[in-house]
Design a protein around this motif. Structure first.
Motif, PDB file in Angstrom:
ATOM      1  N   SER A   1       0.833  -1.193   0.000  1.00 47.03           N
ATOM      2  CA  SER A   1       0.000   0.000   0.000  1.00 47.03           C
ATOM      3  C   SER A   1       0.877   1.257   0.000  1.00 47.03           C
ATOM      4  N   ARG A   2       0.249   2.394  -0.167  1.00 47.55           N
ATOM      5  CA  ARG A   2       0.963   3.678  -0.121  1.00 47.55           C
ATOM      6  C   ARG A   2       1.761   3.796   1.174  1.00 47.55           C
ATOM      7  N   GLN A   3       1.112   3.508   2.287  1.00 48.21           N
ATOM      8  CA  GLN A   3       1.768   3.603   3.587  1.00 48.21           C
ATOM      9  C   GLN A   3       2.934   2.614   3.696  1.00 48.21           C
ATOM     10  N   GLU A   4       2.752   1.413   3.172  1.00 44.25           N
ATOM     11  CA  GLU A   4       3.820   0.405   3.230  1.00 44.25           C
ATOM     12  C   GLU A   4       5.012   0.810   2.365  1.00 44.25           C
ATOM     13  N   ILE A   5       4.748   1.364   1.203  1.00 42.62           N
ATOM     14  CA  ILE A   5       5.840   1.827   0.328  1.00 42.62           C
ATOM     15  C   ILE A   5       6.614   2.947   1.010  1.00 42.62           C
ATOM     16  N   ARG A   6       5.898   3.892   1.586  1.00 41.23           N
ATOM     17  CA  ARG A   6       6.560   5.014   2.259  1.00 41.23           C
ATOM     18  C   ARG A   6       7.381   4.529   3.449  1.00 41.23           C
ATOM     19  N   ARG A   7       6.840   3.598   4.229  1.00 36.51           N
ATOM     20  CA  ARG A   7       7.559   3.066   5.391  1.00 36.51           C
ATOM     21  C   ARG A   7       8.837   2.350   4.956  1.00 36.51           C
ATOM     22  N   GLN A   8       8.736   1.544   3.903  1.00 38.20           N
ATOM     23  CA  GLN A   8       9.915   0.838   3.398  1.00 38.20           C
ATOM     24  C   GLN A   8      10.982   1.819   2.912  1.00 38.20           C
ATOM     25  N   ALA A   9      10.547   2.898   2.296  1.00 42.99           N
ATOM     26  CA  ALA A   9      11.500   3.911   1.818  1.00 42.99           C
ATOM     27  C   ALA A   9      12.238   4.555   2.987  1.00 42.99           C
ATOM     28  N   VAL A  10      11.505   4.912   4.035  1.00 45.08           N
ATOM     29  CA  VAL A  10      12.135   5.523   5.214  1.00 45.08           C
ATOM     30  C   VAL A  10      13.093   4.538   5.864  1.00 45.08           C
ATOM     31  N   TYR A  11      12.639   3.307   6.060  1.00 46.59           N
ATOM     32  CA  TYR A  11      13.483   2.288   6.694  1.00 46.59           C
ATOM     33  C   TYR A  11      14.755   2.059   5.873  1.00 46.59           C
ATOM     34  N   THR A  12      14.605   1.965   4.561  1.00 50.16           N
ATOM     35  CA  THR A  12      15.761   1.758   3.693  1.00 50.16           C
ATOM     36  C   THR A  12      16.721   2.935   3.774  1.00 50.16           C
ATOM     37  N   ALA A  13      16.178   4.144   3.758  1.00 47.08           N
ATOM     38  CA  ALA A  13      17.031   5.339   3.855  1.00 47.08           C
ATOM     39  C   ALA A  13      17.849   5.322   5.135  1.00 47.08           C
ATOM     40  N   LEU A  14      17.223   4.963   6.235  1.00 45.67           N
ATOM     41  CA  LEU A  14      17.934   4.934   7.512  1.00 45.67           C
ATOM     42  C   LEU A  14      19.013   3.857   7.549  1.00 45.67           C
ATOM     43  N   ASN A  15      18.828   2.795   6.778  1.00 46.97           N
ATOM     44  CA  ASN A  15      19.765   1.674   6.811  1.00 46.97           C
ATOM     45  C   ASN A  15      20.757   1.627   5.659  1.00 46.97           C
ATOM     46  N   LEU A  16      20.576   2.454   4.649  1.00 45.42           N
ATOM     47  CA  LEU A  16      21.506   2.450   3.511  1.00 45.42           C
ATOM     48  C   LEU A  16      22.660   3.407   3.715  1.00 45.42           C
ATOM     49  N   ILE A  17      22.574   4.251   4.691  1.00 46.29           N
ATOM     50  CA  ILE A  17      23.591   5.265   4.876  1.00 46.29           C
ATOM     51  C   ILE A  17      24.904   4.582   5.256  1.00 46.29           C
ATOM     52  N   PRO A  18      25.917   4.701   4.418  1.00 48.67           N
ATOM     53  CA  PRO A  18      27.143   3.931   4.620  1.00 48.67           C
ATOM     54  C   PRO A  18      28.038   4.436   5.750  1.00 48.67           C
ATOM     55  N   PHE A  19      27.775   5.631   6.264  1.00 53.27           N
ATOM     56  CA  PHE A  19      28.669   6.180   7.273  1.00 53.27           C
ATOM     57  C   PHE A  19      28.259   5.827   8.689  1.00 53.27           C
TER      58      PHE A  19
END
Length: 161
Positions: free
Chosen positions: A140-158
């Motif tokens: 859903s819209r909410q699930e896509i947005r949540r996954q994007a936020v979670y991924t952003a927080l975890n993709l940061i290499p530093f």
């Protein structure tokens, strides 16, 4: 806040606190959810500089100096625009790091080239080039947005894993 988002935000906060660095965000399809997760952590005022919610193309241009040519040529949902969003965030903040998210959360607005769930996430350290990741999320819209936020927080290499 979801426990996984909370844990990812805490890890990021711990890294930024330890290194005395600051971060700023630029969000389109997530509408400020990333900044909300980051600022949910106690003490975040020491390391969270600011957040830009740039949902419209005009706001990307006005607030983040995204080139209208980039939006016209590649679309607002593109690696080029995500990269320009982080650059503009750093230019318009005191942050050491920037994260941007732009995508199609749905349920409408997708295309054959960029279906619903297409999200670009960029992160950049000041004086270094932006790094951009393309993800395809489902739900859903909410699930896509949540996954994007979670991924952003975890993709940061530093940050410490």
């Amino acid at each position: 806040m979801n426990t996984n988002l909370n844990l990812a935000s805490e890890k990021l906060g711990n890294y930024l606190s330890k290194t005395q660095a600051r971060i700023a965000t630029a969000e389109s399809c997530t509408g400020g959810w990333l900044a909300e997760c980051i600022t949910e952590i106690a003490g975040s005022s020491a390391w969270f500089d600011r957040g830009f919610i740039t949902y419209s193309n005009a706001s990307k241009i006005d607030m983040l100096n995204v080139q209208s040519k980039a939006i016209e040529k590649f679309g607002a949902v593109s690696a080029e625009v995500a990269s320009e969003m982080t650059q503009g965030t750093l230019q318009n903040s005191l942050a050491d790091y920037a994260i941007s998210i732009t995508g199609v959360a749905g349920p409408t607005g997708g295309s054959a080239e960029k279906p619903v769930g297409t999200v670009y996430i960029a992160w950049q350290k000041r004086f270094q080039p932006a790094q951009v990741t393309l993800k395809y999320f489902s739900g859903s819209r909410q699930e896509i947005r949540r996954q994007a936020v979670y991924t952003a927080l975890n993709l940061i290499p530093f940050k410490d894993k």
